[in-house]
Design a protein around this motif. Structure first.
Motif, mmCIF file in Angstrom:
data_model
loop_
_atom_site.group_PDB
_atom_site.id
_atom_site.type_symbol
_atom_site.label_atom_id
_atom_site.label_comp_id
_atom_site.label_asym_id
_atom_site.label_seq_id
_atom_site.Cartn_x
_atom_site.Cartn_y
_atom_site.Cartn_z
ATOM 1 N N LEU A 189 0.834 -1.187 0.000
ATOM 2 C CA LEU A 189 0.000 0.000 0.000
ATOM 3 C C LEU A 189 0.878 1.251 0.000
ATOM 4 C CD1 LEU A 189 -2.908 -0.733 2.527
ATOM 5 C CD2 LEU A 189 -3.108 -0.367 0.065
ATOM 6 N N PRO A 190 0.517 2.268 -0.769
ATOM 7 C CA PRO A 190 1.266 3.515 -0.745
ATOM 8 C C PRO A 190 1.344 4.086 0.675
ATOM 9 C CG PRO A 190 -0.272 3.505 -2.585
ATOM 10 C CD PRO A 190 -0.589 2.298 -1.759
ATOM 11 N N GLY A 191 2.557 4.448 1.072
ATOM 12 C CA GLY A 191 2.766 5.013 2.401
ATOM 13 C C GLY A 191 3.294 4.019 3.411
ATOM 14 N N PHE A 192 3.236 2.711 3.072
ATOM 15 C CA PHE A 192 3.761 1.688 3.983
ATOM 16 C C PHE A 192 5.012 1.078 3.366
ATOM 17 C CE2 PHE A 192 4.111 -2.523 5.884
ATOM 18 C CZ PHE A 192 3.980 -2.207 7.239
ATOM 19 N N ASP A 193 6.086 1.085 4.124
ATOM 20 C CA ASP A 193 7.358 0.558 3.632
ATOM 21 C C ASP A 193 7.350 -0.964 3.639
ATOM 22 O OD1 ASP A 193 8.420 3.081 3.236
ATOM 23 O OD2 ASP A 193 9.212 3.219 5.279
ATOM 24 N N GLY A 194 7.556 -1.558 2.464
ATOM 25 C CA GLY A 194 7.657 -3.004 2.366
ATOM 26 C C GLY A 194 6.312 -3.676 2.197
ATOM 27 N N MET A 221 2.126 8.770 5.416
ATOM 28 C CA MET A 221 2.905 7.587 5.775
ATOM 29 C C MET A 221 2.123 6.727 6.771
ATOM 30 S SD MET A 221 5.487 7.906 3.877
ATOM 31 C CE MET A 221 6.421 6.503 4.503
ATOM 32 N N LEU A 222 2.252 5.406 6.610
ATOM 33 C CA LEU A 222 1.514 4.448 7.425
ATOM 34 C C LEU A 222 2.471 3.641 8.296
ATOM 35 C CD1 LEU A 222 -0.822 3.036 4.619
ATOM 36 C CD2 LEU A 222 -1.369 4.839 6.260
ATOM 37 N N GLU A 223 1.933 3.132 9.416
ATOM 38 C CA GLU A 223 2.676 2.241 10.289
ATOM 39 C C GLU A 223 1.719 1.223 10.878
ATOM 40 O OE1 GLU A 223 4.411 4.624 13.332
ATOM 41 O OE2 GLU A 223 2.494 5.307 14.136
ATOM 42 N N LEU A 224 2.248 0.169 11.475
ATOM 43 C CA LEU A 224 1.411 -0.883 12.044
ATOM 44 C C LEU A 224 0.753 -0.419 13.339
ATOM 45 C CD1 LEU A 224 3.718 -4.000 11.506
ATOM 46 C CD2 LEU A 224 1.662 -3.382 10.203
ATOM 47 N N PHE A 260 -1.910 6.070 10.678
ATOM 48 C CA PHE A 260 -1.039 7.075 10.073
ATOM 49 C C PHE A 260 0.102 7.431 11.018
ATOM 50 C CE2 PHE A 260 -4.960 7.753 7.666
ATOM 51 C CZ PHE A 260 -4.450 7.729 6.371
ATOM 52 N N ASN A 261 1.269 7.613 10.418
ATOM 53 C CA ASN A 261 2.423 8.120 11.152
ATOM 54 C C ASN A 261 2.462 9.632 10.932
ATOM 55 O OD1 ASN A 261 5.063 9.011 11.870
ATOM 56 N ND2 ASN A 261 5.831 6.928 11.657
ATOM 57 N N TYR A 262 1.961 10.382 11.903
ATOM 58 C CA TYR A 262 1.812 11.824 11.728
ATOM 59 C C TYR A 262 3.157 12.535 11.655
ATOM 60 C CZ TYR A 262 -2.928 10.602 13.061
ATOM 61 O OH TYR A 262 -4.168 10.020 13.121
ATOM 62 N N MET A 263 4.150 12.050 12.361
ATOM 63 C CA MET A 263 5.454 12.718 12.372
ATOM 64 C C MET A 263 6.148 12.622 11.020
ATOM 65 S SD MET A 263 5.684 14.085 15.301
ATOM 66 C CE MET A 263 7.409 14.570 15.279
ATOM 67 N N LYS A 264 5.876 11.548 10.279
ATOM 68 C CA LYS A 264 6.541 11.356 8.987
ATOM 69 C C LYS A 264 5.678 11.778 7.808
ATOM 70 C CE LYS A 264 9.595 7.567 10.426
ATOM 71 N NZ LYS A 264 10.027 6.177 10.155
ATOM 72 N N SER A 265 4.416 12.077 8.049
ATOM 73 C CA SER A 265 3.505 12.441 6.955
ATOM 74 C C SER A 265 3.593 13.919 6.641
ATOM 75 C CB SER A 265 2.060 12.096 7.332
ATOM 76 O OG SER A 265 1.884 10.706 7.482
ATOM 77 N N THR A 266 3.322 14.245 5.383
ATOM 78 C CA THR A 266 3.188 15.629 4.941
ATOM 79 C C THR A 266 1.944 15.721 4.087
ATOM 80 O OG1 THR A 266 4.394 15.384 2.855
ATOM 81 C CG2 THR A 266 5.713 15.782 4.845
ATOM 82 N N GLY A 267 1.613 16.934 3.659
ATOM 83 C CA GLY A 267 0.472 17.103 2.780
ATOM 84 C C GLY A 267 0.678 16.451 1.431
ATOM 85 N N LYS A 268 1.936 16.134 1.119
ATOM 86 C CA LYS A 268 2.240 15.519 -0.171
ATOM 87 C C LYS A 268 2.313 13.997 -0.095
ATOM 88 C CE LYS A 268 4.786 19.498 -1.993
ATOM 89 N NZ LYS A 268 6.078 19.980 -2.527
ATOM 90 N N LYS A 269 2.565 13.474 1.090
ATOM 91 C CA LYS A 269 2.686 12.019 1.200
ATOM 92 C C LYS A 269 2.271 11.588 2.604
ATOM 93 C CE LYS A 269 5.748 8.101 0.281
ATOM 94 N NZ LYS A 269 4.791 7.491 -0.662
#
Length: 473
Positions: free
Chosen positions: A40-45, A118-121, A107-116
């Motif tokens: 999924l976009p935003g999740f690494d791996g 980011m997701l975490e477990l 959502f990982n708020y610290m790593k997210s921006t308005g452009k991307k």
């Protein structure tokens, strides 16, 4: 030799065969399609859990296409319960539950921006202990859609019937889960439809409908159950938690005769105006949390998210979901049919408000689901009703009132339950022949309890699924 007449006949037969094949493919496409999601976009791996999305067609000519997310249990998918999750609203997407309440990602708020985004477990996902089938229902919610304007029209009873029809098709297509225990779950407005859906399933099984769904019960969080009871519980609750003075509360109670939704005299109206002044800056979903100070236009802007390392209040976090779900690569990854939903919305215009009239596409035709709860007391059925005790939307005192009206036998008195040797809330259990009901509060939680107290809520449902008391120290 083949003459011209024979060639023409052969050509017609071949054309008809191709048309029939095309119609067959289109019919199959409309009834059901599914995709296994590995990334999924935003999740690494690759995703470390099994996620399936898809559509199931119901209604006349499959004009209604219900979109779903199915996450297999990370523990024992062939034996753990299958939870059918019905979002609130009505008309809210189940992605809100998926990311903010008890799904496997957040959502990982610290790593997210308005452009991307980011997701975490999510370490407290309910998929740790159960299979969860998240539905975009009623039609028009999330990525579900209708092929005709008439098919878009729904109601409390119609949408409940649609879910039952969906489940019969879905389980036919997933026979490996037919023997799993099934529970219908939901929150908020789904307190109206979940008991109806549950009764539909029991009735269908008794009528011999196939496949037989292995229904074991239902559970609800801070549910809307009865419009009068739930709406009129707000002011007593606000007084109990010191948001209103004794003088104002007693004056409103006297002048309004306990009916705070329909002021019948000037004194009642005056008191309700004073109540509104006291409560208008309180965040109803959790009375201890801050309300968003930004305007609606500002809060919905990606530029706000891009400039902030972290949301300022809870309402702002929901914008991450909106941005993520509207990305084209996200929709392609999820298997969303292109062009079926112009713009993904968290909740559509049919979202329920007290006193709201029917809309063009939805009829609020069940004012109270208490009768359905009462009917289910005659079934071999388990129920869990839980309330975040800081919720002003549908406060726990209203929920306790309608539960009391069922006249069930008290099995265990009000007592604390624990997580990691700390009080996580309080529980009372009831029974009536083969029916059992557990009512639990979640200490410190708001309207969607798992969003505020995820660890405690995971422990709560895991114990309840297993048939154990919530009490464990």
């Amino acid at each position: 030799m083949i003459n011209c007449s024979m060639a023409a006949t052969f050509g017609i037969v071949l054309f008809i065969s191709w048309v029939n094949l095309l119609l067959l493919l289109l019919l199959s496409y409309s009834v059901h399609s599914r995709t296994i999601i590995e990334n999924l976009p935003g999740f690494d791996g690759p995703l470390p859990f099994k996620l399936e999305t898809g559509y199931t067609g119901i209604g006349e000519r499959d004009d209604i296409q219900i979109f779903y997310y199915f996450v297999e249990s990370e523990r024992n998918p062939r034996e753990d319960p299958v939870v059918i999750w019905i979002p609130g609203g009505p008309g809210c997407s189940t992605l809100r539950t998926f990311f903010y309440q008890h799904g496997p990602l957040k959502f990982n708020y610290m790593k997210s921006t308005g452009k991307k985004m980011m997701l975490e477990l999510n370490p407290y996902s309910w998929t740790k202990v159960s299979n969860v089938l998240y539905l975009d229902t009623p039609v028009g919610a999330g990525f579900s859609y209708a092929r005709t304007s008439n098919a878009l029209k729904s109601s409390d009873t119609i949408s409940s019937k649609h879910v039952y029809d969906f489940l019969r098709k879905w389980f036919n297509d997933h026979p490996g889960f037919m023997s799993n225990p099934v529970y219908i779950g939901g929150v908020s407005y789904s307190g109206i439809v979940v008991p109806i859906i549950t009764q539909e399933i029991y009735n269908g099984n008794e009528a011999g409908n196939k496949p037989e769904i292995n229904i074991k019960g239902y559970f609800l969080g801070n549910p809307l159950t009865d419009r009068d009871i739930d709406s009129n519980s707000k002011i007593p609750y606000a007084y109990e938690v010191a948001l209103l003075s004794r003088q104002l509360y007693e004056s409103a109670r006297e002048h309004c005769s306990g009916d705070y939704m329909n002021p019948m005299n000037a004194l009642c109206a005056r008191d309700l105006d004073r109540v509104e002044e006291c409560l208008k800056y309180i965040y109803e979903h959790h009375i201890l949390e801050p309300i968003c100070e930004s305007s609606e236009d500002e809060a919905s802007s990606p530029l706000v998210l891009y400039s902030l390392p972290q949301p300022r209040c809870r309402e702002e976090t929901y914008n991450y979901n909106i941005i993520w779900a509207n990305e084209k690569d996200v929709q392609r990854a999820l298997g969303v049919r292109e062009g079926t939903v112009k713009e993904w919305e968290q909740c559509d215009g049919d979202h329920y408000l007290f006193g709201k009239n029917d809309t063009d596409t939805y009829s609020y035709n069940v004012a109270s689901s208490i009768a359905y709860h009462r009917n289910l007391t005659n079934k071999n059925c388990r129920a869990l009703i839980y309330s975040g005790d800081h919720d002003l939307v549908f406060p726990h005192i209203g929920t306790e009132k309608w539960i009391h009206s069922l006249n069930l036998t008290v099995e265990s008195e009000w007592a604390p339950w624990f997580v990691e040797q700390q009080v996580a809330g309080y529980e009372t259990t009831y029974s009536d022949n083969n029916y059992s009901l557990a009512f639990a509060t979640v200490k410190g939680a708001g309207h969607n309890a798992p969003e505020f107290k995820p660890k405690e809520c995971l422990a709560m449902v895991d114990r309840w699924f297993s048939g154990n008391s919530l009490k464990w120290l």
